[in-house]
Every structure is written in structure tokens, then in C-alpha cells.
Design a protein around this motif. Sequence first.
Motif, mmCIF file in Angstrom:
data_model
loop_
_atom_site.group_PDB
_atom_site.id
_atom_site.type_symbol
_atom_site.label_atom_id
_atom_site.label_comp_id
_atom_site.label_asym_id
_atom_site.label_seq_id
_atom_site.Cartn_x
_atom_site.Cartn_y
_atom_site.Cartn_z
ATOM 1 N N ILE A 1 0.847 -1.198 0.000
ATOM 2 C CA ILE A 1 0.000 0.000 0.000
ATOM 3 C C ILE A 1 0.879 1.243 0.000
ATOM 4 O O ILE A 1 1.858 1.314 0.751
ATOM 5 C CB ILE A 1 -0.911 0.051 1.242
ATOM 6 N N ILE A 2 0.538 2.224 -0.827
ATOM 7 C CA ILE A 2 1.150 3.553 -0.753
ATOM 8 C C ILE A 2 0.028 4.569 -0.594
ATOM 9 O O ILE A 2 -0.918 4.597 -1.384
ATOM 10 C CB ILE A 2 1.988 3.870 -2.000
ATOM 11 N N ILE A 3 0.120 5.378 0.440
ATOM 12 C CA ILE A 3 -0.865 6.433 0.689
ATOM 13 C C ILE A 3 -0.151 7.771 0.588
ATOM 14 O O ILE A 3 0.822 8.025 1.307
ATOM 15 C CB ILE A 3 -1.519 6.285 2.078
ATOM 16 N N SER A 4 -0.626 8.623 -0.294
ATOM 17 C CA SER A 4 -0.041 9.943 -0.486
ATOM 18 C C SER A 4 -1.020 10.994 0.029
ATOM 19 O O SER A 4 -2.091 11.192 -0.542
ATOM 20 C CB SER A 4 0.260 10.178 -1.965
ATOM 21 N N VAL A 5 -0.652 11.657 1.122
ATOM 22 C CA VAL A 5 -1.505 12.687 1.718
ATOM 23 C C VAL A 5 -0.994 14.054 1.270
ATOM 24 O O VAL A 5 0.060 14.504 1.678
ATOM 25 C CB VAL A 5 -1.500 12.603 3.262
ATOM 26 N N ASN A 6 -1.768 14.692 0.373
ATOM 27 C CA ASN A 6 -1.369 16.000 -0.168
ATOM 28 C C ASN A 6 0.038 15.972 -0.737
ATOM 29 O O ASN A 6 0.823 16.905 -0.574
ATOM 30 C CB ASN A 6 -1.469 17.093 0.909
ATOM 31 N N ASN B 1 6.220 2.942 -9.112
ATOM 32 C CA ASN B 1 7.463 2.188 -9.273
ATOM 33 C C ASN B 1 7.789 1.359 -8.029
ATOM 34 O O ASN B 1 8.564 0.404 -8.108
ATOM 35 C CB ASN B 1 8.628 3.137 -9.563
ATOM 36 N N HIS B 2 7.222 1.752 -6.877
ATOM 37 C CA HIS B 2 7.530 1.073 -5.620
ATOM 38 C C HIS B 2 6.329 0.316 -5.076
ATOM 39 O O HIS B 2 6.299 -0.054 -3.911
ATOM 40 C CB HIS B 2 8.024 2.085 -4.586
ATOM 41 N N LEU B 3 5.361 0.076 -5.933
ATOM 42 C CA LEU B 3 4.147 -0.619 -5.529
ATOM 43 C C LEU B 3 4.161 -2.044 -6.075
ATOM 44 O O LEU B 3 4.468 -2.270 -7.246
ATOM 45 C CB LEU B 3 2.924 0.131 -6.071
ATOM 46 N N LYS B 4 3.832 -3.005 -5.237
ATOM 47 C CA LYS B 4 3.762 -4.392 -5.692
ATOM 48 C C LYS B 4 2.666 -4.551 -6.742
ATOM 49 O O LYS B 4 1.761 -3.739 -6.846
ATOM 50 C CB LYS B 4 3.504 -5.316 -4.501
ATOM 51 N N PHE B 5 2.762 -5.633 -7.502
ATOM 52 C CA PHE B 5 1.868 -5.832 -8.645
ATOM 53 C C PHE B 5 0.398 -5.740 -8.257
ATOM 54 O O PHE B 5 -0.409 -5.142 -8.958
ATOM 55 C CB PHE B 5 2.161 -7.191 -9.294
ATOM 56 N N LYS B 6 0.031 -6.326 -7.139
ATOM 57 C CA LYS B 6 -1.358 -6.292 -6.699
ATOM 58 C C LYS B 6 -1.577 -5.284 -5.563
ATOM 59 O O LYS B 6 -2.534 -5.378 -4.807
ATOM 60 C CB LYS B 6 -1.807 -7.683 -6.249
ATOM 61 N N GLY B 7 -0.702 -4.279 -5.487
ATOM 62 C CA GLY B 7 -0.824 -3.274 -4.443
ATOM 63 C C GLY B 7 -1.835 -2.196 -4.791
ATOM 64 O O GLY B 7 -2.427 -2.190 -5.868
ATOM 65 N N SER B 8 -2.017 -1.260 -3.853
ATOM 66 C CA SER B 8 -2.969 -0.160 -4.033
ATOM 67 C C SER B 8 -2.301 1.171 -3.716
ATOM 68 O O SER B 8 -1.541 1.285 -2.752
ATOM 69 C CB SER B 8 -4.178 -0.335 -3.115
ATOM 70 N N TYR B 9 -2.593 2.168 -4.555
ATOM 71 C CA TYR B 9 -2.087 3.525 -4.345
ATOM 72 C C TYR B 9 -3.270 4.459 -4.094
ATOM 73 O O TYR B 9 -4.204 4.509 -4.890
ATOM 74 C CB TYR B 9 -1.304 3.984 -5.576
ATOM 75 N N LEU B 10 -3.244 5.165 -2.975
ATOM 76 C CA LEU B 10 -4.320 6.086 -2.620
ATOM 77 C C LEU B 10 -3.811 7.514 -2.578
ATOM 78 O O LEU B 10 -2.738 7.792 -2.032
ATOM 79 C CB LEU B 10 -4.905 5.742 -1.254
ATOM 80 N N VAL B 11 -4.583 8.426 -3.149
ATOM 81 C CA VAL B 11 -4.305 9.860 -3.057
ATOM 82 C C VAL B 11 -5.317 10.451 -2.094
ATOM 83 O O VAL B 11 -6.517 10.237 -2.235
ATOM 84 C CB VAL B 11 -4.442 10.552 -4.428
ATOM 85 N N VAL B 12 -4.848 11.186 -1.118
ATOM 86 C CA VAL B 12 -5.743 11.796 -0.136
ATOM 87 C C VAL B 12 -5.587 13.309 -0.180
ATOM 88 O O VAL B 12 -4.539 13.837 0.179
ATOM 89 C CB VAL B 12 -5.440 11.287 1.289
ATOM 90 N N GLY B 13 -6.604 13.989 -0.690
ATOM 91 C CA GLY B 13 -6.700 15.424 -0.482
ATOM 92 C C GLY B 13 -6.299 16.350 -1.596
ATOM 93 O O GLY B 13 -7.108 17.175 -2.004
ATOM 94 N N ASN B 14 -5.075 16.262 -2.114
ATOM 95 C CA ASN B 14 -4.593 17.244 -3.071
ATOM 96 C C ASN B 14 -5.404 17.199 -4.360
ATOM 97 O O ASN B 14 -5.510 16.173 -5.015
ATOM 98 C CB ASN B 14 -3.108 16.966 -3.375
ATOM 99 N N VAL B 15 -6.009 18.340 -4.728
ATOM 100 C CA VAL B 15 -6.933 18.387 -5.862
ATOM 101 C C VAL B 15 -6.242 17.997 -7.173
ATOM 102 O O VAL B 15 -6.764 17.202 -7.958
ATOM 103 C CB VAL B 15 -7.572 19.784 -5.987
ATOM 104 N N LYS B 16 -5.066 18.550 -7.429
ATOM 105 C CA LYS B 16 -4.357 18.248 -8.668
ATOM 106 C C LYS B 16 -4.029 16.756 -8.755
ATOM 107 O O LYS B 16 -4.178 16.133 -9.804
ATOM 108 C CB LYS B 16 -3.077 19.087 -8.770
ATOM 109 N N GLN B 17 -3.570 16.208 -7.632
ATOM 110 C CA GLN B 17 -3.248 14.785 -7.620
ATOM 111 C C GLN B 17 -4.498 13.931 -7.829
ATOM 112 O O GLN B 17 -4.459 12.888 -8.476
ATOM 113 C CB GLN B 17 -2.575 14.404 -6.300
#
Length: 268
Positions: A217-222, A232-248
Motif C-alpha cells: 500500500i502507498i498512501i499519499s496525503v497531499n 514504481n515502488h508498488l507491488k503488482f497487486k498493491g494499491s495507491y491512494l491519493v488523499v486530499g490534493n486536488v491536482k493529484q
Amino acid sequence: MKAVKYIGGTIPSKSLIFTDIPKPKIKARQILVRVKFSTLNVIDFERFKHPNKMSIFAKIINFVQKKNMPLGGEISGIVAEIGSEVSGFQVGDEVYGSTTGVLQYGGWAEYVICESNMLVLKPRNLSFEAAAALPLSGQTAIGAVKAASIKTGDKVLLYGSSGGVGLYTLQILKAIGTEVTAVCSGRNIKNAWYYRADYVINYEVQDFDEYTNNYQIIISVNGYQKIGKFLNHLKFKGSYLVVGNVKQLIRASIRRLTNKRIRHILLH
């Protein structure tokens, strides 16, 4: 009753006035709270981030929220009145929670209306000051962890671990038994270690891209890094979450059309 009302603009000294407004009247499923503390949360602060020009997000907030009302989306206080269909609360209860509205408002006043399902009883060992800072950031942190379906033992990269949402997320992640690499600024490293991060990266002098770990899991807060850098650092079946930043969020929504590992959650 006394209130600090927002009348428009991006400069606080010209945008906020201390004035009298009518005491609000509750409906059947609402509670009137005598406010002890209210925060300056991200929805309120967005109006004042750019003193010379209002951001698109701030314009949206101003369009959605009622005009000439007090700011303040999260509060702590004491129950003053209870609607006829409300159960589980009594006048005099110490409570905290979110105020009414799609984008909450009204907390910068002596009294505020809250929906009964958006309030909880305040624990005795929690101060009114601390309780007022919990609702919105805390809900967002819980939402992020739930959206990622995080399990005990998962390796998580938490980018932006030292803000309100980030610190709550870090504590929740450690409570459920994950291994957390926290990324934050140098001044906040102590906080990350204090809340039991397993590894801490100071983004001012280190680049997490140099680390070869693969995360479930990678969680990006703003976060302001490119999405591809995280993937690039997420496993094949991993999840990437963006929290908050409008552009992101916009970028993530576009990338999600072709990459189902990307999930996103709005800051609220």
C-alpha cells in the motif's frame, strides 16, 4: 449570539467579522451544541492559502457553502438542545463531531447545529481542544485505511505523514499491525518516530525513490510527487491512494482509467 462570520475574500482581516447572528433552530434529528472549541480546518484554510488569488477549490467551497455564515466544520462542546427524534444524547453531554453541510460550516459561533449521527460523546480523558481537531481529519484517515483494505503485516509507504490526516493515518496503521515507512519534512521527524513509524524518510534531504522496497500500500496525503514515481515502488497487486490534493486527485482519476491499482479518496 456571537459569531465570526465569513463575508468573502482571501485576506482574513478583511474577510472575517465578529458579529451577532440569530441562534440556530434545530430539526427533529439534530442537536444544538454550545461550542467550546472549533478548528481552522483545510476547508476553511483553503480560502486564505493564496491571499492575492482565490484557488479553484476555494471558489467551489464558496459556491457550495451558504454565504455570510461562520466557518468551522468541526467542533467540541456541550449539548444544549436535542431534537424530538434524537436518542443516545442528553442535554449537558460533552460531545465532539462535524457540523452540518456538504462542506461543513457554522462552528465559529456560540452555538451550532449538528446532525445527531455526526456527533459522539467525548471521552473524559480527552480535552475539548484535542476533541475539536479529531472529526474531519480522523474520518479521512479512517476512510483511507478502509479504502486500501490494509491487513496486519502489510508494508505501507505513508507520504505526508506529519499533517493532521497523516498523523492519524500513521497511528491507525500501527494499531492494526502494519510496517510503516513515513515520509515527512525534517521538522516533523520526531513526531513520526513518536507515533511508532518503523522507518522515517526526510524528504528534504532524502528521496524515497532511492529505496528499493516494494509496498503493498502507498498512501499519499497531499503529496506533490508524480504518480508514476509511487507506482514504481508498488507491488503488482498493491494499491495507491491519493488523499486530499486536488491536482493529484485529477491526475489519479485519469490514470485510474488504465491502472486499477490507483484508488483515490477526497479530503473531507
